[in-house]
Write a protein that holds these residues in place. Structure first.
Motif, PDB file in Angstrom:
ATOM      1  N   LEU A  59       1.053   4.707 -21.506  1.00  0.00           N
ATOM      2  CA  LEU A  59       0.614   5.653 -20.493  1.00  0.00           C
ATOM      3  C   LEU A  59       1.073   5.201 -19.108  1.00  0.00           C
ATOM      4  O   LEU A  59       1.157   4.010 -18.826  1.00  0.00           O
ATOM      5  N   THR A  60       1.317   6.162 -18.240  1.00  0.00           N
ATOM      6  CA  THR A  60       1.642   5.830 -16.849  1.00  0.00           C
ATOM      7  C   THR A  60       0.350   5.535 -16.084  1.00  0.00           C
ATOM      8  O   THR A  60      -0.758   5.821 -16.554  1.00  0.00           O
ATOM      9  N   PHE A  61       0.492   4.984 -14.881  1.00  0.00           N
ATOM     10  CA  PHE A  61      -0.675   4.748 -14.036  1.00  0.00           C
ATOM     11  C   PHE A  61      -1.454   6.045 -13.807  1.00  0.00           C
ATOM     12  O   PHE A  61      -2.688   6.055 -13.837  1.00  0.00           O
ATOM     13  N   HIS A  62      -0.740   7.134 -13.579  1.00  0.00           N
ATOM     14  CA  HIS A  62      -1.405   8.411 -13.316  1.00  0.00           C
ATOM     15  C   HIS A  62      -2.146   8.915 -14.542  1.00  0.00           C
ATOM     16  O   HIS A  62      -3.258   9.455 -14.431  1.00  0.00           O
ATOM     17  N   GLN A  63      -1.556   8.762 -15.714  1.00  0.00           N
ATOM     18  CA  GLN A  63      -2.233   9.187 -16.940  1.00  0.00           C
ATOM     19  C   GLN A  63      -3.503   8.379 -17.176  1.00  0.00           C
ATOM     20  O   GLN A  63      -4.534   8.931 -17.574  1.00  0.00           O
ATOM     21  N   ARG A  64      -3.440   7.082 -16.925  1.00  0.00           N
ATOM     22  CA  ARG A  64      -4.646   6.255 -17.061  1.00  0.00           C
ATOM     23  C   ARG A  64      -5.709   6.686 -16.055  1.00  0.00           C
ATOM     24  O   ARG A  64      -6.903   6.747 -16.369  1.00  0.00           O
ATOM     25  N   ALA A  65      -5.275   7.000 -14.836  1.00  0.00           N
ATOM     26  CA  ALA A  65      -6.209   7.425 -13.799  1.00  0.00           C
ATOM     27  C   ALA A  65      -6.910   8.726 -14.183  1.00  0.00           C
ATOM     28  O   ALA A  65      -8.119   8.876 -13.975  1.00  0.00           O
ATOM     29  N   VAL A  66      -6.171   9.658 -14.740  1.00  0.00           N
ATOM     30  CA  VAL A  66      -6.755  10.936 -15.160  1.00  0.00           C
ATOM     31  C   VAL A  66      -7.806  10.711 -16.245  1.00  0.00           C
ATOM     32  O   VAL A  66      -8.874  11.344 -16.242  1.00  0.00           O
ATOM     33  N   ARG A 115      -3.892   7.304  -8.602  1.00  0.00           N
ATOM     34  CA  ARG A 115      -2.986   8.434  -8.401  1.00  0.00           C
ATOM     35  C   ARG A 115      -2.381   8.448  -7.005  1.00  0.00           C
ATOM     36  O   ARG A 115      -1.255   8.900  -6.822  1.00  0.00           O
ATOM     37  N   ARG A 116      -3.136   7.948  -6.008  1.00  0.00           N
ATOM     38  CA  ARG A 116      -2.640   7.982  -4.622  1.00  0.00           C
ATOM     39  C   ARG A 116      -1.732   6.806  -4.301  1.00  0.00           C
ATOM     40  O   ARG A 116      -0.779   6.945  -3.525  1.00  0.00           O
ATOM     41  N   GLU A 117      -2.018   5.652  -4.873  1.00  0.00           N
ATOM     42  CA  GLU A 117      -1.355   4.427  -4.436  1.00  0.00           C
ATOM     43  C   GLU A 117      -0.354   3.856  -5.432  1.00  0.00           C
ATOM     44  O   GLU A 117       0.384   2.931  -5.094  1.00  0.00           O
ATOM     45  N   LEU A 118      -0.329   4.401  -6.644  1.00  0.00           N
ATOM     46  CA  LEU A 118       0.565   3.871  -7.669  1.00  0.00           C
ATOM     47  C   LEU A 118       1.502   4.980  -8.150  1.00  0.00           C
ATOM     48  O   LEU A 118       1.160   6.168  -8.089  1.00  0.00           O
ATOM     49  N   PRO A 119       2.662   4.616  -8.674  1.00  0.00           N
ATOM     50  CA  PRO A 119       3.623   5.631  -9.127  1.00  0.00           C
ATOM     51  C   PRO A 119       3.227   6.224 -10.475  1.00  0.00           C
ATOM     52  O   PRO A 119       2.442   5.618 -11.228  1.00  0.00           O
ATOM     53  N   ASN A 120       3.779   7.373 -10.769  1.00  0.00           N
ATOM     54  CA  ASN A 120       3.575   7.975 -12.087  1.00  0.00           C
ATOM     55  C   ASN A 120       4.581   7.348 -13.054  1.00  0.00           C
ATOM     56  O   ASN A 120       5.508   7.999 -13.542  1.00  0.00           O
ATOM     57  N   ASP A 121       4.363   6.066 -13.322  1.00  0.00           N
ATOM     58  CA  ASP A 121       5.304   5.276 -14.107  1.00  0.00           C
ATOM     59  C   ASP A 121       4.525   4.194 -14.836  1.00  0.00           C
ATOM     60  O   ASP A 121       3.344   3.978 -14.568  1.00  0.00           O
ATOM     61  N   THR A 122       5.181   3.488 -15.726  1.00  0.00           N
ATOM     62  CA  THR A 122       4.525   2.417 -16.482  1.00  0.00           C
ATOM     63  C   THR A 122       4.745   1.055 -15.854  1.00  0.00           C
ATOM     64  O   THR A 122       4.181   0.062 -16.317  1.00  0.00           O
ATOM     65  N   ILE A 143       9.552  -6.287 -10.750  1.00  0.00           N
ATOM     66  CA  ILE A 143       8.582  -5.266 -11.143  1.00  0.00           C
ATOM     67  C   ILE A 143       7.334  -5.948 -11.707  1.00  0.00           C
ATOM     68  O   ILE A 143       7.390  -7.073 -12.196  1.00  0.00           O
ATOM     69  N   TYR A 144       6.210  -5.232 -11.611  1.00  0.00           N
ATOM     70  CA  TYR A 144       4.976  -5.653 -12.266  1.00  0.00           C
ATOM     71  C   TYR A 144       4.828  -4.862 -13.570  1.00  0.00           C
ATOM     72  O   TYR A 144       5.031  -3.644 -13.599  1.00  0.00           O
ATOM     73  N   THR A 145       4.447  -5.554 -14.636  1.00  0.00           N
ATOM     74  CA  THR A 145       4.165  -4.906 -15.915  1.00  0.00           C
ATOM     75  C   THR A 145       2.799  -5.376 -16.415  1.00  0.00           C
ATOM     76  O   THR A 145       2.308  -6.421 -15.986  1.00  0.00           O
ATOM     77  N   LEU A 168     -13.921  -2.756 -16.065  1.00  0.00           N
ATOM     78  CA  LEU A 168     -13.110  -1.920 -16.948  1.00  0.00           C
ATOM     79  C   LEU A 168     -12.089  -1.113 -16.159  1.00  0.00           C
ATOM     80  O   LEU A 168     -10.928  -1.010 -16.553  1.00  0.00           O
ATOM     81  N   ALA A 169     -12.499  -0.525 -15.029  1.00  0.00           N
ATOM     82  CA  ALA A 169     -11.638   0.413 -14.291  1.00  0.00           C
ATOM     83  C   ALA A 169     -10.313  -0.212 -13.858  1.00  0.00           C
ATOM     84  O   ALA A 169      -9.247   0.332 -14.174  1.00  0.00           O
ATOM     85  N   PRO A 170     -10.311  -1.353 -13.144  1.00  0.00           N
ATOM     86  CA  PRO A 170      -9.014  -1.908 -12.736  1.00  0.00           C
ATOM     87  C   PRO A 170      -8.192  -2.426 -13.906  1.00  0.00           C
ATOM     88  O   PRO A 170      -6.960  -2.338 -13.888  1.00  0.00           O
ATOM     89  N   ALA A 171      -8.866  -2.976 -14.927  1.00  0.00           N
ATOM     90  CA  ALA A 171      -8.126  -3.440 -16.104  1.00  0.00           C
ATOM     91  C   ALA A 171      -7.450  -2.267 -16.797  1.00  0.00           C
ATOM     92  O   ALA A 171      -6.287  -2.352 -17.208  1.00  0.00           O
ATOM     93  N   PHE A 172      -8.161  -1.161 -16.919  1.00  0.00           N
ATOM     94  CA  PHE A 172      -7.622   0.032 -17.585  1.00  0.00           C
ATOM     95  C   PHE A 172      -6.430   0.585 -16.803  1.00  0.00           C
ATOM     96  O   PHE A 172      -5.387   0.897 -17.392  1.00  0.00           O
ATOM     97  N   ILE A 173      -6.576   0.700 -15.483  1.00  0.00           N
ATOM     98  CA  ILE A 173      -5.474   1.183 -14.651  1.00  0.00           C
ATOM     99  C   ILE A 173      -4.255   0.280 -14.814  1.00  0.00           C
ATOM    100  O   ILE A 173      -3.107   0.737 -14.855  1.00  0.00           O
ATOM    101  N   ALA A 174      -4.503  -1.037 -14.922  1.00  0.00           N
ATOM    102  CA  ALA A 174      -3.416  -2.003 -15.054  1.00  0.00           C
ATOM    103  C   ALA A 174      -2.826  -2.047 -16.456  1.00  0.00           C
ATOM    104  O   ALA A 174      -1.861  -2.772 -16.697  1.00  0.00           O
ATOM    105  N   GLY A 175      -3.396  -1.275 -17.396  1.00  0.00           N
ATOM    106  CA  GLY A 175      -2.834  -1.211 -18.741  1.00  0.00           C
ATOM    107  C   GLY A 175      -3.284  -2.332 -19.650  1.00  0.00           C
ATOM    108  O   GLY A 175      -2.567  -2.695 -20.589  1.00  0.00           O
ATOM    109  N   MET A 176      -4.477  -2.870 -19.400  1.00  0.00           N
ATOM    110  CA  MET A 176      -4.975  -3.988 -20.193  1.00  0.00           C
ATOM    111  C   MET A 176      -6.287  -3.616 -20.875  1.00  0.00           C
ATOM    112  O   MET A 176      -7.225  -3.144 -20.220  1.00  0.00           O
TER     113      MET A 176
END
Length: 223
Positions: A59-66, A115-122, A143-145, A168-176
């Motif tokens: 998922l992208t950052f935006h998808q996780r945010a949604v 959604r405001r501060e991160l790209p719609n990317d992985t 890059i950060y992954t 949970l929220a920042p970990a989830f946004i970060a893809g963890m």
């Protein structure tokens, strides 16, 4: 009274023993029982790494945010039930609103920032392209992954909702993926929170796990 269930390796774990009693902070009445007996901690962490992590990283950052925003709106519909459980921890209604609404607000805040501060990317680009050779034929880009692991989140008794959700929220946004371990005294409120999260079906499988009771050898299996 049956012990609270843990959520590990894709299913609810029912402890084989009676567990220890958890009591109403005001009346002393037994609210629930707690035990992590029989939880395979190594398997839970492996499940998070194999199942939860890859699903989140797709998922992208935006998808996780949604997804976080949708989860916050889902939890908001259950506030009265969560307030009632919070009262059994000894919290007043203003206290409960700080914990319950504060936790929901954290999800909404990170959803907005994602959604405001991160790209719609992985991946997240760090700085400009760096020239490493003459003529622009050899360049580098940082890059950060997401980290390929599981965030183990051990929480305090006094914020059984806000505590796990703010981690949970920042970990989830970060893809963890996360494994939540609540303080035993107020674990029945966190247990209901996790039930609502799982019942919503919003978050990818394995992205949230829950161990209710002692940690056993959990920390031995971190790397």
């Amino acid at each position: 009274m049956a012990p609270l269930h843990s959520r590990v390796s894709g299913s609810w774990h029912v402890p084989p023993d009676e567990g220890a009693p958890l009591r109403d902070a005001v009346t002393g009445e037994e609210v629930a029982r707690i035990s992590s007996t029989g939880v395979d901690m190594a398997a839970a962490l492996d499940y998070g790494r194999r199942v939860g992590g890859p699903a989140l990283r797709e998922l992208t950052f935006h998808q996780r945010a949604v997804l976080l925003k949708s989860l916050a709106l889902h939890l908001r519909e259950h506030r009265d039930e969560l307030y009632a459980l919070s009262a059994r921890t000894g919290a007043t209604l203003p206290d409960s609103r700080i914990d319950v609404d504060g936790g929901i607000g954290v999800l909404l805040s990170y959803a907005s920032k994602g959604r405001r501060e991160l790209p719609n990317d992985t991946v997240l680009v760090d700085g400009a392209v760096e020239p490493l050779g003459k003529g622009g034929t050899f360049v580098g880009q940082h890059i950060y992954t997401p980290l390929p692991g599981v965030a183990v989140q051990i929480n305090a008794f006094n914020f059984p909702m806000w505590g796990p959700l703010e981690k949970l929220a920042p970990a989830f946004i970060a893809g963890m993926p996360s494994l939540i371990k609540p303080a035993s005294q107020t674990a029945y409120l966190t247990a209901r929170l996790v039930e609502l999260i799982i019942e919503s079906g919003l978050l990818p499988e394995g992205s949230v796990q829950f161990v209710c009771g002692g940690v056993g050898d959990l920390l031995d299996h971190l790397n």
